[in-house]
Write an enzyme that holds these catalytic residues in place. Structure first.
Site, PDB file in Angstrom:
ATOM      1  N   ARG A 192      -8.719  -0.090   4.903  1.00  0.00           N
ATOM      2  CA  ARG A 192      -7.822   0.896   4.304  1.00  0.00           C
ATOM      3  C   ARG A 192      -6.502   0.249   3.897  1.00  0.00           C
ATOM      4  NH1 ARG A 192      -5.884   4.564   8.078  1.00  0.00           N
ATOM      5  NH2 ARG A 192      -4.487   4.834   6.351  1.00  0.00           N
ATOM      6  N   CYS A 202      -4.404  12.767  13.510  1.00  0.00           N
ATOM      7  CA  CYS A 202      -5.141  11.512  13.521  1.00  0.00           C
ATOM      8  C   CYS A 202      -4.843  10.813  14.833  1.00  0.00           C
ATOM      9  CB  CYS A 202      -4.780  10.646  12.321  1.00  0.00           C
ATOM     10  SG  CYS A 202      -3.118  10.040  12.352  1.00  0.00           S
ATOM     11  N   ASP A 225       4.864   0.704  12.087  1.00  0.00           N
ATOM     12  CA  ASP A 225       3.630   0.072  11.598  1.00  0.00           C
ATOM     13  C   ASP A 225       3.509  -1.398  12.011  1.00  0.00           C
ATOM     14  OD1 ASP A 225       2.855   2.446  10.490  1.00  0.00           O
ATOM     15  OD2 ASP A 225       3.232   1.881   8.409  1.00  0.00           O
ATOM     16  N   LYS A 276       0.830  -1.209   0.000  1.00  0.00           N
ATOM     17  CA  LYS A 276       0.000   0.000   0.000  1.00  0.00           C
ATOM     18  C   LYS A 276       0.863   1.257   0.000  1.00  0.00           C
ATOM     19  CE  LYS A 276      -1.874   1.652   4.030  1.00  0.00           C
ATOM     20  NZ  LYS A 276      -1.607   3.082   4.222  1.00  0.00           N
ATOM     21  N   ASN A 277       1.842   1.310   0.893  1.00  0.00           N
ATOM     22  CA  ASN A 277       2.601   2.550   1.069  1.00  0.00           C
ATOM     23  C   ASN A 277       3.623   2.805  -0.037  1.00  0.00           C
ATOM     24  OD1 ASN A 277       1.090   3.018   3.293  1.00  0.00           O
ATOM     25  ND2 ASN A 277       2.724   2.692   4.797  1.00  0.00           N
ATOM     26  N   ARG A 297       1.143  14.676  13.590  1.00  0.00           N
ATOM     27  CA  ARG A 297       1.482  14.501  12.180  1.00  0.00           C
ATOM     28  C   ARG A 297       1.557  15.811  11.370  1.00  0.00           C
ATOM     29  NH1 ARG A 297      -0.844   8.987   9.932  1.00  0.00           N
ATOM     30  NH2 ARG A 297       1.140   9.078   8.856  1.00  0.00           N
TER      31      ARG A 297
HETATM   32  C1  UD1 Z   1       4.549   6.943   6.456  1.00  0.00           C
HETATM   33  C2  UD1 Z   1       3.598   5.774   6.347  1.00  0.00           C
HETATM   34  C3  UD1 Z   1       3.142   5.331   7.721  1.00  0.00           C
HETATM   35  C4  UD1 Z   1       4.334   5.054   8.606  1.00  0.00           C
HETATM   36  C5  UD1 Z   1       5.303   6.234   8.609  1.00  0.00           C
HETATM   37  C6  UD1 Z   1       6.588   5.956   9.367  1.00  0.00           C
HETATM   38  C7  UD1 Z   1       2.445   6.071   4.240  1.00  0.00           C
HETATM   39  C8  UD1 Z   1       1.169   6.383   3.549  1.00  0.00           C
HETATM   40  N1  UD1 Z   1       2.437   6.179   5.572  1.00  0.00           N
HETATM   41  O1  UD1 Z   1       3.811   8.017   7.047  1.00  0.00           O
HETATM   42  O2  UD1 Z   1       2.351   4.149   7.564  1.00  0.00           O
HETATM   43  O3  UD1 Z   1       3.887   4.835   9.933  1.00  0.00           O
HETATM   44  O4  UD1 Z   1       5.653   6.577   7.256  1.00  0.00           O
HETATM   45  O5  UD1 Z   1       7.245   4.847   8.839  1.00  0.00           O
HETATM   46  O6  UD1 Z   1       3.431   5.689   3.632  1.00  0.00           O
HETATM   47  N2  UD1 Z   1       7.184  14.525  10.718  1.00  0.00           N
HETATM   48  C9  UD1 Z   1       7.390  15.859  11.003  1.00  0.00           C
HETATM   49  N3  UD1 Z   1       7.190  16.779  10.003  1.00  0.00           N
HETATM   50  C10 UD1 Z   1       6.816  16.408   8.740  1.00  0.00           C
HETATM   51  C11 UD1 Z   1       6.620  15.043   8.455  1.00  0.00           C
HETATM   52  C12 UD1 Z   1       6.810  14.117   9.467  1.00  0.00           C
HETATM   53  O7  UD1 Z   1       7.746  16.221  12.126  1.00  0.00           O
HETATM   54  O8  UD1 Z   1       6.664  17.276   7.875  1.00  0.00           O
HETATM   55  C13 UD1 Z   1       7.369  13.514  11.785  1.00  0.00           C
HETATM   56  C14 UD1 Z   1       6.107  12.690  12.020  1.00  0.00           C
HETATM   57  O9  UD1 Z   1       5.210  13.347  12.899  1.00  0.00           O
HETATM   58  C15 UD1 Z   1       6.670  11.414  12.602  1.00  0.00           C
HETATM   59  C16 UD1 Z   1       7.995  11.251  11.820  1.00  0.00           C
HETATM   60  O10 UD1 Z   1       8.326  12.562  11.334  1.00  0.00           O
HETATM   61  O11 UD1 Z   1       6.967  11.577  13.961  1.00  0.00           O
HETATM   62  C17 UD1 Z   1       7.931  10.284  10.659  1.00  0.00           C
HETATM   63  O12 UD1 Z   1       6.849  10.641   9.805  1.00  0.00           O
HETATM   64  P1  UD1 Z   1       6.830  10.265   8.256  1.00  0.00           P
HETATM   65  O13 UD1 Z   1       7.968   9.346   7.968  1.00  0.00           O
HETATM   66  O14 UD1 Z   1       6.709  11.501   7.447  1.00  0.00           O
HETATM   67  O15 UD1 Z   1       5.467   9.453   8.149  1.00  0.00           O
HETATM   68  P2  UD1 Z   1       4.389   9.502   6.991  1.00  0.00           P
HETATM   69  O16 UD1 Z   1       5.050   9.723   5.677  1.00  0.00           O
HETATM   70  O17 UD1 Z   1       3.277  10.422   7.382  1.00  0.00           O
END
Ligand code: UD1
Length: 422
Positions: free
Chosen positions: A403, A118, A311, A23-24, A123
């Protein structure tokens, strides 16, 4: 179809299960189709609610999106003038923030509803915006929307580390935008997750010039255009890990087909420390059996790849609750991702939260109860506990599971579990 799963626990699992596409990886790859001139054909894209949400968004943004009879997905941009991803679509799926990079790079503008928080935490998307701003985007935030514009993006050196390490989402957005920017972009502290490598390989197949794929330093030389291609998405490592735990918790062993064990080294190593027996065969087949005695307790901290994935945290906790002793699971990516603790406790686990750690007593015997799913992976943890336990477990709000897990109830039923929808 109903909104809950009814599980008659205590039935041993055996047999074979086919793992779906990731999915991701499929999500950013589908959004990357906004960058392409021509038609893209994608294989191994799972049939999930998040993929239908993506179909809605891409259609809204002027793309044709069809699933063929052979299961492949065809995406083609037919109207490249639209640039708005509205609230009613973004609010159904956070991953729609991945429209930002491609729309900006290809159409010069992206107006995307700000995603909310969420249940797993706040996030933010500051790192996404940092990456796109460095490439030259003007960014305005008004009326709940982020409005990005740029006549032409320009390559830049960008450090993308955040308070919790690298960001999968920000790396994907910046990488997609950089493929069509003028000049060279260097992304430092890029996420190394296999899904990012898969996205990069897909972009390269369409003509992007990317070095350092799979490493924390991505170097992208911008090109004028990307051309449609055919591509096969990697297997889902989180689905694989979830079935590895299912196989370690109940029965005499199951076989998993179409896996990529190299994407699961941390999970496999830690499962082996618990005593679970895992064999790998050539061609992506894995076999897992429960430990010969009670599972050993193992302490784990979630970390960016190649560490233990956040995850898999909830599912591993469901397993450790049955281990022969106390264990500690520390969440280093989403410090509040513990909504499943109370529900697992309703099923008989003894777990308490301390800061960003869960202290798990072990030796639980799960006994069925009615529980509430709070997010995708938490729901999977409740299903695992329900299958391993005695009696009837009712998991409410299974739309979370839909999902992210393709045909979960059917696949588990084919392995011998008794699960119905109601
Ligand atoms: C993706 C995955 C999710 C997984 C996560 C971490 C998808 C659709 N989702 O989520 O299933 O749990 O990677 O492996 O692929 N952060 C910030 N600022 C930002 C972005 C992120 O501070 O702009 C923080 C987040 O709050 C979190 C960490 O960085 O603590 C990692 O987040 P990120 O790797 O971006 O996760 P997602 O891409 O949202």
């Amino acid at each position: 179809m109903g909104d809950r799963l009814i599980i008659e626990g205590g039935r041993p699992l055996s047999g074979e299960v086919e793992i779906s596409g990731a999915k991701n990886a499929a999500l950013p790859i589908l959004f990357a189709c906004l960058l392409v001139d021509g038609k893209t054909v994608l294989y191994n894209v799972p049939e999930l609610r998040d993929i239908s949400s993506t179909r809605h968004i891409l259609r809204k943004l002027g793309c044709g999106f069809e699933r063929r009879a052979d299961g492949a997905i065809e995406v083609e941009v037919v109207d490249a003038k639209r640039y708005t991803a509205p609230y009613e679509l973004v609010s159904t799926m956070r991953a729609s923030v991945w429209t930002m990079g491609p729309l900006l790079a290809h159409r010069g503008r992206a107006k995307v509803s700000k995603p909310g928080g969420c249940v797993i935490g706040a996030r933010p998307i500051d790192l996404h915006l940092r990456g796109l701003k460095a490439l030259g985007a003007d960014i305005e935030e008004t009326h709940g929307y982020i409005d990005l514009s740029a006549k032409k993006l320009r390559g830049a050196e960008i450090y993308l580390g955040g308070p919790f390490g690298s960001s999968v989402g920000a790396t994907a957005n910046t990488l997609m935008a950089a493929t069509l920017a003028e000049g060279t972009t260097v992304i430092e502290h890029a996420a190394c997750e296999p899904e990012i490598a898969d996205l990069a390989n897909f972009l390269a197949a369409m003509g992007a010039k990317i070095e350092g794929i799979g490493t924390p330093r991505l170097v992208i030389d911008g090109v004028d255009r990307l051309l449609g291609t055919e591509y096969t998405v990697i297997p889902d490592r989180i689905e694989t890990g979830t079935y590895l735990i299912a196989g370690a918790m109940s029965g005499d062993g199951i076989t998993l087909k179409n896996t990529a064990p190299d994407h699961l080294r941390a999970v496999i190593a830690i499962m082996q420390q618990t005593g679970a027996l895992i064999d790998e065969e050539p061609g992506g087949t894995m076999r897992v059996s429960p430990p010969p005695g009670p599972p050993q307790s193992v302490d784990v901290a979630t970390l960016p790849y190649p560490g233990f994935p956040t995850d898999m945290q909830a599912q591993f906790m469901a397993y450790m609750a049955t281990a022969d002793g106390m264990s500690v699971i520390t969440e280093k990516i989403y410090p509040d991702r513990f909504m499943h603790i109370m529900e697992l406790n309703r099923l008989g686990a003894k777990i308490r939260k301390e800061g960003n750690s869960a202290i798990i007593e072990g030796r639980a015997k799960y006994s069925g109860a009615e529980v509430m799913a709070s997010d995708l992976r938490a729901s999977a943890a409740l299903v695992l506990a329900g299958i391993a336990g005695e009696g009837k477990t009712i998991v409410n709000r299974i739309y979370h599971l839909e999902r992210g897990y393709e045909r979960l109830a059917e696949k588990l039923t084919s392995l011998g579990a008794k699960i119905t929808r109601d």
